[in-house]
Design a protein around this motif. Structure first.
Motif, PDB file in Angstrom:
ATOM      1  N   GLU A 133       0.999  -1.032   0.111  1.00  0.00           N
ATOM      2  CA  GLU A 133      -0.209  -0.168  -0.485  1.00  0.00           C
ATOM      3  C   GLU A 133       0.952   1.110   0.372  1.00  0.00           C
ATOM      4  OE1 GLU A 133      -3.227   0.445  -0.089  1.00  0.00           O
ATOM      5  OE2 GLU A 133      -3.220  -1.963   0.082  1.00  0.00           O
ATOM      6  N   PRO A 134       0.325   2.336  -0.926  1.00  0.00           N
ATOM      7  CA  PRO A 134       1.320   2.994  -0.344  1.00  0.00           C
ATOM      8  C   PRO A 134       0.667   3.889   0.563  1.00  0.00           C
ATOM      9  CG  PRO A 134      -0.639   4.157  -2.216  1.00  0.00           C
ATOM     10  CD  PRO A 134      -0.622   2.686  -1.380  1.00  0.00           C
ATOM     11  N   ILE A 135       2.338   4.785   0.711  1.00  0.00           N
ATOM     12  CA  ILE A 135       2.233   5.398   2.252  1.00  0.00           C
ATOM     13  C   ILE A 135       2.516   7.049   1.623  1.00  0.00           C
ATOM     14  CG2 ILE A 135       3.813   6.294   4.479  1.00  0.00           C
ATOM     15  CD1 ILE A 135       5.577   3.435   3.820  1.00  0.00           C
ATOM     16  N   PRO A 136       1.244   8.165   2.738  1.00  0.00           N
ATOM     17  CA  PRO A 136       1.021   9.257   1.493  1.00  0.00           C
ATOM     18  C   PRO A 136       2.044  10.192   2.851  1.00  0.00           C
ATOM     19  CG  PRO A 136      -1.141   8.427   3.252  1.00  0.00           C
ATOM     20  CD  PRO A 136      -0.013   6.794   3.144  1.00  0.00           C
ATOM     21  N   THR A 137       3.226   9.765   2.827  1.00  0.00           N
ATOM     22  CA  THR A 137       4.132  10.922   3.150  1.00  0.00           C
ATOM     23  C   THR A 137       4.022  12.372   3.116  1.00  0.00           C
ATOM     24  OG1 THR A 137       5.876  10.959   2.037  1.00  0.00           O
ATOM     25  CG2 THR A 137       5.721   9.176   4.039  1.00  0.00           C
ATOM     26  N   SER A 138       4.167  13.644   3.172  1.00  0.00           N
ATOM     27  CA  SER A 138       4.126  14.592   2.944  1.00  0.00           C
ATOM     28  C   SER A 138       5.019  14.538   1.499  1.00  0.00           C
ATOM     29  CB  SER A 138       4.613  15.781   3.865  1.00  0.00           C
ATOM     30  OG  SER A 138       6.608  15.520   3.302  1.00  0.00           O
ATOM     31  N   ALA A 139       6.221  13.581   1.022  1.00  0.00           N
ATOM     32  CA  ALA A 139       7.053  14.761  -0.076  1.00  0.00           C
ATOM     33  C   ALA A 139       6.029  13.222  -1.031  1.00  0.00           C
ATOM     34  CB  ALA A 139       7.920  13.326  -0.379  1.00  0.00           C
ATOM     35  N   VAL A 140       5.702  12.684  -0.801  1.00  0.00           N
ATOM     36  CA  VAL A 140       4.546  11.262  -1.821  1.00  0.00           C
ATOM     37  C   VAL A 140       2.924  12.464  -2.377  1.00  0.00           C
ATOM     38  CG1 VAL A 140       3.276   9.550  -2.335  1.00  0.00           C
ATOM     39  CG2 VAL A 140       5.403   9.079  -1.393  1.00  0.00           C
ATOM     40  N   LEU A 141       2.607  12.734  -0.986  1.00  0.00           N
ATOM     41  CA  LEU A 141       1.706  13.710  -1.563  1.00  0.00           C
ATOM     42  C   LEU A 141       1.849  15.067  -2.309  1.00  0.00           C
ATOM     43  CD1 LEU A 141      -0.351  13.470   1.972  1.00  0.00           C
ATOM     44  CD2 LEU A 141      -0.968  12.811  -0.381  1.00  0.00           C
ATOM     45  N   MET A 142       3.190  15.810  -1.750  1.00  0.00           N
ATOM     46  CA  MET A 142       3.280  16.929  -2.696  1.00  0.00           C
ATOM     47  C   MET A 142       3.601  16.053  -4.623  1.00  0.00           C
ATOM     48  SD  MET A 142       3.538  19.448  -0.701  1.00  0.00           S
ATOM     49  CE  MET A 142       4.463  20.976  -1.616  1.00  0.00           C
ATOM     50  N   ALA A 143       4.229  15.286  -4.350  1.00  0.00           N
ATOM     51  CA  ALA A 143       5.000  14.722  -5.609  1.00  0.00           C
ATOM     52  C   ALA A 143       3.734  14.700  -6.733  1.00  0.00           C
ATOM     53  CB  ALA A 143       5.985  13.395  -6.117  1.00  0.00           C
ATOM     54  N   ALA A 144       2.300  13.809  -5.426  1.00  0.00           N
ATOM     55  CA  ALA A 144       1.195  13.498  -6.698  1.00  0.00           C
ATOM     56  C   ALA A 144      -0.120  14.956  -6.437  1.00  0.00           C
ATOM     57  CB  ALA A 144       0.193  12.292  -5.979  1.00  0.00           C
ATOM     58  N   ALA A 145       0.436  15.923  -6.019  1.00  0.00           N
ATOM     59  CA  ALA A 145      -0.261  17.556  -6.036  1.00  0.00           C
ATOM     60  C   ALA A 145      -1.074  17.549  -7.547  1.00  0.00           C
ATOM     61  CB  ALA A 145       0.598  18.407  -5.475  1.00  0.00           C
ATOM     62  N   LYS A 146      -0.994  17.182  -8.386  1.00  0.00           N
ATOM     63  CA  LYS A 146      -1.438  17.814  -9.701  1.00  0.00           C
ATOM     64  C   LYS A 146      -2.265  16.490  -9.844  1.00  0.00           C
ATOM     65  CE  LYS A 146       2.153  20.615 -11.712  1.00  0.00           C
ATOM     66  NZ  LYS A 146       2.630  20.569 -12.947  1.00  0.00           N
ATOM     67  N   HIS A 147      -2.077  15.569  -9.688  1.00  0.00           N
ATOM     68  CA  HIS A 147      -2.699  14.257  -9.841  1.00  0.00           C
ATOM     69  C   HIS A 147      -4.498  14.662  -8.946  1.00  0.00           C
ATOM     70  CE1 HIS A 147       1.001  13.166 -12.178  1.00  0.00           C
ATOM     71  NE2 HIS A 147       0.365  12.438 -12.525  1.00  0.00           N
ATOM     72  N   ILE A 148      -3.329  14.240  -7.688  1.00  0.00           N
ATOM     73  CA  ILE A 148      -4.305  14.617  -6.908  1.00  0.00           C
ATOM     74  C   ILE A 148      -6.129  15.858  -6.734  1.00  0.00           C
ATOM     75  CG2 ILE A 148      -4.771  15.704  -4.418  1.00  0.00           C
ATOM     76  CD1 ILE A 148      -2.729  13.768  -3.587  1.00  0.00           C
ATOM     77  N   ALA A 149      -5.307  17.162  -7.378  1.00  0.00           N
ATOM     78  CA  ALA A 149      -5.600  18.122  -7.673  1.00  0.00           C
ATOM     79  C   ALA A 149      -7.128  17.756  -8.618  1.00  0.00           C
ATOM     80  CB  ALA A 149      -5.157  18.836  -8.386  1.00  0.00           C
ATOM     81  N   ALA A 150      -6.464  16.809 -10.142  1.00  0.00           N
ATOM     82  CA  ALA A 150      -7.358  17.243 -10.972  1.00  0.00           C
ATOM     83  C   ALA A 150      -8.454  15.605 -10.913  1.00  0.00           C
ATOM     84  CB  ALA A 150      -6.374  16.664 -12.883  1.00  0.00           C
ATOM     85  N   ARG A 151      -7.939  14.041 -10.075  1.00  0.00           N
ATOM     86  CA  ARG A 151      -8.222  13.142  -9.946  1.00  0.00           C
ATOM     87  C   ARG A 151     -10.046  12.941  -9.228  1.00  0.00           C
ATOM     88  NH1 ARG A 151      -7.221   7.974 -11.171  1.00  0.00           N
ATOM     89  NH2 ARG A 151      -5.919   8.351 -13.141  1.00  0.00           N
ATOM     90  N   CYS A 152      -8.903  14.263  -7.796  1.00  0.00           N
ATOM     91  CA  CYS A 152     -10.167  13.777  -6.399  1.00  0.00           C
ATOM     92  C   CYS A 152     -10.844  15.716  -6.151  1.00  0.00           C
ATOM     93  CB  CYS A 152      -8.926  13.798  -5.436  1.00  0.00           C
ATOM     94  SG  CYS A 152      -8.169  11.971  -5.604  1.00  0.00           S
ATOM     95  N   ARG A 153     -11.006  16.464  -7.505  1.00  0.00           N
ATOM     96  CA  ARG A 153     -11.519  17.609  -7.223  1.00  0.00           C
ATOM     97  C   ARG A 153     -12.631  17.364  -6.452  1.00  0.00           C
ATOM     98  NH1 ARG A 153     -14.084  22.053  -9.596  1.00  0.00           N
ATOM     99  NH2 ARG A 153     -13.408  23.796  -9.533  1.00  0.00           N
ATOM    100  N   ALA A 154     -13.565  16.828  -7.263  1.00  0.00           N
ATOM    101  CA  ALA A 154     -15.013  16.618  -6.129  1.00  0.00           C
ATOM    102  C   ALA A 154     -15.362  15.751  -5.453  1.00  0.00           C
ATOM    103  CB  ALA A 154     -16.095  15.470  -7.910  1.00  0.00           C
ATOM    104  N   GLU A 155     -14.557  15.021  -4.652  1.00  0.00           N
ATOM    105  CA  GLU A 155     -14.855  15.002  -3.153  1.00  0.00           C
ATOM    106  C   GLU A 155     -13.883  16.100  -2.544  1.00  0.00           C
ATOM    107  OE1 GLU A 155     -13.190  12.918  -6.022  1.00  0.00           O
ATOM    108  OE2 GLU A 155     -13.878  11.269  -5.839  1.00  0.00           O
ATOM    109  N   ASN A 156     -13.044  16.644  -3.008  1.00  0.00           N
ATOM    110  CA  ASN A 156     -11.919  17.926  -2.132  1.00  0.00           C
ATOM    111  C   ASN A 156     -13.755  19.356  -2.017  1.00  0.00           C
ATOM    112  OD1 ASN A 156      -9.220  17.232  -1.084  1.00  0.00           O
ATOM    113  ND2 ASN A 156      -9.422  16.908  -3.346  1.00  0.00           N
ATOM    114  N   VAL A 157     -14.029  19.310  -3.337  1.00  0.00           N
ATOM    115  CA  VAL A 157     -15.109  20.154  -3.126  1.00  0.00           C
ATOM    116  C   VAL A 157     -16.207  20.000  -2.300  1.00  0.00           C
ATOM    117  CG1 VAL A 157     -16.599  21.635  -5.157  1.00  0.00           C
ATOM    118  CG2 VAL A 157     -14.440  21.075  -5.576  1.00  0.00           C
TER     119      VAL A 157
END
Length: 107
Positions: free
Chosen positions: A10-34
């Motif tokens: 399972e991926p470990i969501p460290t700050s570095a991992v989350l920062m690296a995936a930030a653009k992907h998270i913003a695009a893919r999880c936008r509806a959930e975040n909103v």
């Protein structure tokens, strides 16, 4: 950095991992975040938005798992660079470019 996944794969969501995936998270999880932000604005009681928060968390964890399956080497290199340089994007542009080429940002 010892790795971006745990013993169970399972991926470990460290700050570095989350920062690296930030653009992907913003695009893919936008509806959930909103939906979560709207809930929080509507009702300051934290209990009222737990389900929305779980949906955000689930979206992010599923996305991290998918990214790690599609481009593990590039993701590990980028997250490792971000970890080493304390999440300084400017010092990891080469790794970012390789990661985004291997796993383009999509919705």
């Amino acid at each position: 950095m010892s790795g971006t996944i745990d013993a169970a794969g399972e991926p470990i969501p460290t700050s570095a991992v989350l920062m690296a995936a930030a653009k992907h998270i913003a695009a893919r999880c936008r509806a959930e975040n909103v939906a979560f932000i709207k809930c929080k604005k509507k009702d300051p009681n934290p209990e009222k938005c737990l389900d929305k928060g779980r949906q955000v968390t689930s979206c992010v964890l599923n996305l991290l798992k998918e990214l790690h399956q599609k481009c593990p080497n590039e993701m590990d290199a980028y997250a490792g660079c971000m970890y080493y340089y304390t999440n300084e994007f400017d010092l990891c542009r080469k790794e970012q470019e390789a990661f985004e080429k291997a796993c383009p940002v999509s919705e």
